[in-house]
Design a protein around this motif. Structure first.
Motif, short mmCIF file in Angstrom:
data_model
loop_
_atom_site.label_atom_id
_atom_site.label_comp_id
_atom_site.label_asym_id
_atom_site.label_seq_id
_atom_site.Cartn_x
_atom_site.Cartn_y
_atom_site.Cartn_z
N ARG A 400 2.52 45.06 -13.17
CA ARG A 400 1.52 44.09 -12.72
C ARG A 400 1.96 42.65 -13.00
O ARG A 400 1.20 41.82 -13.48
CB ARG A 400 0.16 44.37 -13.35
CG ARG A 400 -0.33 45.79 -13.13
CD ARG A 400 -1.73 46.00 -13.68
NE ARG A 400 -2.70 45.32 -12.85
CZ ARG A 400 -3.24 45.82 -11.74
NH1 ARG A 400 -2.89 47.02 -11.32
NH2 ARG A 400 -4.13 45.14 -11.06
N GLN A 401 3.21 42.35 -12.63
CA GLN A 401 3.73 41.00 -12.81
C GLN A 401 3.48 40.11 -11.59
O GLN A 401 3.69 38.90 -11.68
CB GLN A 401 5.24 41.07 -13.08
CG GLN A 401 5.59 41.64 -14.44
CD GLN A 401 5.14 40.74 -15.58
OE1 GLN A 401 5.45 39.56 -15.63
NE2 GLN A 401 4.39 41.31 -16.51
N ARG A 402 3.05 40.69 -10.48
CA ARG A 402 2.89 39.90 -9.26
C ARG A 402 1.42 39.80 -8.87
O ARG A 402 0.68 40.77 -8.95
CB ARG A 402 3.70 40.53 -8.12
CG ARG A 402 5.18 40.58 -8.44
CD ARG A 402 5.98 41.12 -7.26
NE ARG A 402 7.39 41.12 -7.59
CZ ARG A 402 8.05 42.19 -8.04
NH1 ARG A 402 7.43 43.33 -8.18
NH2 ARG A 402 9.33 42.10 -8.34
N ARG A 403 1.04 38.61 -8.41
CA ARG A 403 -0.34 38.39 -7.99
C ARG A 403 -0.44 38.47 -6.48
O ARG A 403 0.53 38.77 -5.79
CB ARG A 403 -0.80 37.02 -8.48
CG ARG A 403 -0.87 36.93 -10.00
CD ARG A 403 -1.63 35.71 -10.42
NE ARG A 403 -2.85 35.55 -9.64
CZ ARG A 403 -3.96 35.02 -10.15
NH1 ARG A 403 -4.02 34.67 -11.39
NH2 ARG A 403 -5.02 34.86 -9.38
N ALA A 404 -1.64 38.16 -5.98
CA ALA A 404 -1.88 38.17 -4.53
C ALA A 404 -1.36 39.46 -3.93
O ALA A 404 -0.56 39.46 -3.01
CB ALA A 404 -1.25 36.95 -3.87
N ASP A 405 -1.82 40.58 -4.46
CA ASP A 405 -1.19 41.85 -4.13
C ASP A 405 -2.24 42.92 -3.94
O ASP A 405 -2.92 43.32 -4.88
CB ASP A 405 -0.25 42.24 -5.28
CG ASP A 405 0.81 43.22 -4.85
OD1 ASP A 405 0.52 44.05 -3.98
OD2 ASP A 405 1.93 43.15 -5.38
N SER A 406 -2.37 43.40 -2.70
CA SER A 406 -3.26 44.53 -2.44
C SER A 406 -2.49 45.83 -2.34
O SER A 406 -3.06 46.91 -2.51
CB SER A 406 -4.04 44.29 -1.13
OG SER A 406 -3.14 44.14 -0.05
N ALA A 407 -1.18 45.76 -2.08
CA ALA A 407 -0.40 46.97 -1.87
C ALA A 407 -0.29 47.83 -3.12
O ALA A 407 -0.02 49.03 -3.03
CB ALA A 407 1.00 46.61 -1.36
N ARG A 408 -0.51 47.22 -4.30
CA ARG A 408 -0.44 48.02 -5.52
C ARG A 408 -1.53 49.09 -5.55
O ARG A 408 -1.46 50.04 -6.33
CB ARG A 408 -0.54 47.14 -6.76
CG ARG A 408 -1.90 46.53 -6.99
CD ARG A 408 -1.97 45.84 -8.36
NE ARG A 408 -1.14 44.65 -8.43
CZ ARG A 408 0.03 44.60 -9.03
NH1 ARG A 408 0.54 45.67 -9.60
NH2 ARG A 408 0.71 43.48 -9.06
N LEU A 409 -2.53 48.95 -4.71
CA LEU A 409 -3.62 49.93 -4.65
C LEU A 409 -3.29 51.10 -3.73
O LEU A 409 -4.08 52.03 -3.60
CB LEU A 409 -4.91 49.25 -4.18
CG LEU A 409 -5.39 48.06 -5.02
CD1 LEU A 409 -6.61 47.42 -4.38
CD2 LEU A 409 -5.70 48.49 -6.45
N ALA A 410 -2.13 51.04 -3.08
CA ALA A 410 -1.75 52.11 -2.15
C ALA A 410 -1.57 53.43 -2.91
O ALA A 410 -1.11 53.45 -4.05
CB ALA A 410 -0.47 51.74 -1.43
N PRO A 411 -1.92 54.55 -2.29
CA PRO A 411 -1.72 55.85 -2.95
C PRO A 411 -0.24 56.16 -3.13
O PRO A 411 0.62 55.59 -2.45
CB PRO A 411 -2.38 56.84 -1.98
CG PRO A 411 -2.37 56.15 -0.65
CD PRO A 411 -2.52 54.69 -0.95
N ASP A 412 0.05 57.05 -4.07
CA ASP A 412 1.43 57.46 -4.37
C ASP A 412 1.85 58.51 -3.34
O ASP A 412 1.55 59.69 -3.47
CB ASP A 412 1.49 58.02 -5.78
CG ASP A 412 2.91 58.37 -6.21
OD1 ASP A 412 3.84 58.12 -5.43
OD2 ASP A 412 3.07 58.89 -7.33
N LEU A 413 2.59 58.07 -2.32
CA LEU A 413 2.90 58.93 -1.18
C LEU A 413 4.32 59.48 -1.17
O LEU A 413 4.61 60.39 -0.40
CB LEU A 413 2.67 58.15 0.12
CG LEU A 413 1.24 57.65 0.37
CD1 LEU A 413 1.20 56.79 1.62
CD2 LEU A 413 0.27 58.80 0.48
N LEU A 414 5.22 58.94 -2.00
CA LEU A 414 6.62 59.34 -1.89
C LEU A 414 6.86 60.81 -2.25
O LEU A 414 7.63 61.48 -1.55
CB LEU A 414 7.50 58.43 -2.74
CG LEU A 414 9.01 58.64 -2.59
CD1 LEU A 414 9.45 58.51 -1.13
CD2 LEU A 414 9.79 57.68 -3.48
#
Length: 524
Positions: A400-414
Motif C-alpha cells: 500500500r505504497q501507492r495512492r489514487a488506486d482503485s485496482a488494489r481492490l481487484a480480486p485475486d484472479l491469477l
C-alpha cells in the motif's frame, strides 16, 4: 440543443456557479439529499458509491437526473483504466491502463481504449472523463503517476495520448489531459505535499501539445511548482496557463487539480483562497472534488462540503467586487464551460447506448489490449514452462505504497487463470511449498517497500537457486520487479481479468510476448 437561451446578462452568482464543481443539484433521489437541500440550501452534487452500488443503479439515477435537468447534464468521473477507475464494480469491464497501452505501442489500441471507455460512460450517463494522464513515466516510478502514464518517451506518449483523446471524444465523452505542465520526474505525491521541481522533464509538453492538436476538450493544471516557469503552483500561475493558451494553442476548458486536498490548498491559506488564486490566474473551472466518489461520508461531512463550496463561491464574488478578479475573467470561463456542456452534456431526450452492448465492447477491447501488452522482461527462452509440473502461485501482499488506486481492490484472479492450463497450488509468501511443485510463480500488485525495494523480489530471492524455475509477475508497476533474481520476469501492468489471463497464456500456453516495458532507465 436543449435548454433555454436569454439575451440578458447572467448574474454574477450564476456565472460563478458554472465554474465550480461539483454543482449544487441532486444527482440521486434520496432522503439525505432532500434533507441537505432543506437544511443547507443545496444538494451535494455528487454520487457516493455507498448509495449507488452497481452500474444499473447509476444508469437509472443519472437517467432521472438527465430528465430533470433543464439544460445539459454533464457529470465528470475519473475512469482512467488500470490503476484508477471510479467505476470498479464487478459488473464493469476493466481495461488495462495507460502503461499497458504504452507497452503494446499501438495507437489504434489507444484509440480503441478511449472509444470503449466512452461507450461505457455514456451508457451510464457520464460524459466527461478526467483522463488521460499525459505525464511522463520515470524510473523509479513516481507514486502519483506509475502505470497511469503511457511511458517515458515523449513522442510515443504524445501519439498514444492523442489517439486516446480521439477515441474518447469520438464516443461522445469529453477528455481531460492532465496534469499540465507534467508531473514526470516529480517523486513527491501531490496528495501528501506540494511538489516543487526546478525544471520540466525534457519533452514534457509534447503529450499535451498532441492532445490539444487532437481537440482535447479540457486540460487539468496540476498543483506542482516548476521553478523554471514560475515560483507559484501551476494551477495559480498566469505564466503556466499562458503557456498552455498561447504556445500550445489550447482554447478549451482549463480545470484545476482537486482543491479540496489539503496539500493543494494549504500553500494559499485554504480552499477559498486557492480557488480565487486559480481563477485569477486563468483557470476556468475549479474542482473541489470528483462527482463520483467512494462515498462513506455521513450527513455532517456532506453538509460541510456544501458549505465549503458556498464559501468558495462567496470568496470568488468578493474577489470580483474587490477588483482581484475582473468580471470579464469569470464571464470568459463561464462561456467556455457552457460550450463544454452544450457539446458533451445530455439533454432530457438524448438517447444513450445500451449498457450491455457498451460493456461487452469494452471487454473485447480489454482482451485485445491485455494480449498485446503483457511483457516478458527476462527469461523468454524459458517459456512456456514445463508442460507436466504443477505450478505454485505465491501471492505477496500489497504494501500500500501507492495512492489514487482503485485496482488494489481487484480480486485475486491469477491462480484461476493459471489453473485453466495446469494444476495450481496456491501458497502464501514465506510458506513451505508442497511436494510436486515445478515452477513457482510469485506475484503481487503493489509490493514496493518504504526503502524503495520490492517485497515480491525479496520473496523471489528466498526461492532462487533451489532447482525450480522462479517466475515473478508484476500486476502493477514494473518497478516491483527491480532487484529480483527470478529466472523469468513478467510485467502485466494490470491485475484485472484479461491481463491475468494473458499472463497465464504466455507462461503456460504459447510463451510469446512482443511488448516492451515503455519506461527508460529500468535495469532488471
Amino acid at each position: 440543443m436543449c435548454g433555454t437561451s436569454t439575451s440578458s446578462a447572467p448574474d454574477l452568482p450564476d456565472l460563478i456557479d458554472l465554474i465550480i464543481r461539483p454543482g449544487r443539484s441532486s444527482l440521486v433521489d434520496s432522503d439525505s439529499e432532500e434533507l441537505l437541500i432543506r437544511e443547507v440550501g443545496a444538494a451535494s452534487g455528487r454520487i457516493g458509491k455507498d448509495t449507488i452500488t452497481d452500474p444499473y443503479r447509476l444508469r437509472g439515477a443519472l437517467y432521472r437526473a438527465q430528465q430533470a435537468e433543464p439544460g445539459q447534464l454533464l457529470v465528470s468521473v475519473n475512469q482512467e483504466s488500470g490503476r484508477l477507475d471510479a467505476l470498479d464494480w464487478p459488473q464493469v469491464a476493466q481495461l488495462p491502463g495507460s502503461l499497458a497501452l504504452g507497452a503494446a505501442g499501438e495507437p489504434e489500441l489507444a484509440k480503441m481504449a478511449g472509444l470503449a471507455v466512452a461507450g461505457q460512460l455514456r451508457a451510464l450517463g457520464l460524459t466527461w472523463n478526467l483522463a488521460p494522464v499525459c505525464d511522463l513515466a520515470a524510473r523509479p516510478a513516481a507514486s502519483a503517476v506509475g502505470t497511469r502514464a503511457f511511458g517515458s518517451d515523449p513522442e510515443k506518449v504524445a501519439t498514444l495520448a492523442a489517439a486516446y483523446v480521439r477515441g474518447l471524444q469520438r464516443g461522445g465523452v469529453a477528455a481531460t489531459a492532465k496534469h499540465f505542465p507534467g508531473l514526470g520526474g516529480i517523486a513527491a505525491d501531490p496528495h501528501d505535499t506540494a511538489p516543487v521541481a526546478d525544471r520540466l522533464t525534457p519533452g514534457a509538453l509534447l503529450p499535451f501539445q498532441a492532445a490539444v492538436e487532437a481537440g482535447v476538450a479540457c486540460v487539468m493544471v496540476g498543483s506542482h511548482t516548476v521553478r523554471a516557469l514560475d515560483d507559484r503552483p501551476a494551477l495559480a500561475s498566469q505564466r503556466v496557463i499562458r503557456l498552455l493558451r498561447d504556445q500550445l494553442g489550447f482554447e478549451g476548458v482549463v480545470v484545476s487539480e482537486n482543491l479540496s486536498i489539503p496539500s493543494v490548498n494549504e500553500p494559499f491559506g485554504g480552499l477559498a483562497e486557492a480557488a480565487v488564486a486559480a481563477v485569477a490566474a486563468g483557470v476556468d473551472l475549479v474542482m473541489l472534488d470528483s462527482e463520483v466518489s467512494r462515498g462513506g461520508q455521513d450527513f455532517t461531512q456532506r453538509a460541510r462540503a456544501i458549505r465549503r463550496r458556498a464559501a468558495v463561491a462567496q470568496a470568488l464574488a468578493g474577489a470580483v467586487s474587490g477588483g482581484r478578479i475582473g468580471r470579464g475573467r469569470v464571464e470568459e470561463s463561464a462561456k467556455r464551460v457552457l460550450v463544454l456542456r452544450r457539446r458533451f452534456g445530455l439533454c432530457p431526450g438524448t438517447a444513450r447506448p445500451a449498457w450491455e452492448e457498451a460493456n461487452a465492447a469494452a471487454e473485447r477491447a480489454a482482451e485485445r489490449i491485455a494480449t498485446a501488452s503483457v511483457a516478458t522482461v527476462r527469461g523468454s527462452h524459458l517459456l512456456p514452462l514445463n508442460a507436466t509440473d504443477a505450478v505454485a502461485a505465491v501471492r505477496v501482499p500489497d504494501t500500500r505504497q501507492r495512492r489514487a488506486d482503485s485496482a488494489r481492490l481487484a480480486p485475486d484472479l491469477l491462480p484461476a487463470a493459471l489453473g485453466a492450463h495446469r494444476p495450481v497450488l496456491p501458497a502464501t509468501a514465506g510458506a513451505v511449498l508442497p511436494y510436486g511443485v515445478g515452477a513457482v510463480v510469485i506475484y503481487g500488485y503493489d509490493t514496493r517497500t518504504a526503502d524503495g525495494g520490492s517485497a515480491a523480489s525479496t520473496e523471489a530471492a528466498r526461492w532462487a537457486g533451489r532447482g525450480r524455475t522462479i517466475v515473478q509477475v508484476a500486476l502493477g508497476d514494473p518497478d516491483d520487479l527491480a532487484g529480483s533474481p527470478a529466472d523469468v520476469l513478467v510485467a502485466a501492468f494490470s491485475p484485472h481479468r484479461f491481463s491475468t489471463e494473458a499472463v497465464a497464456a504466455m507462461l503456460l500456453g504459447h510463451g510469446h510476448s512482443y511488448a516492451r516495458v515503455p519506461v527508460r532507465g529500468a535495469t532488471w
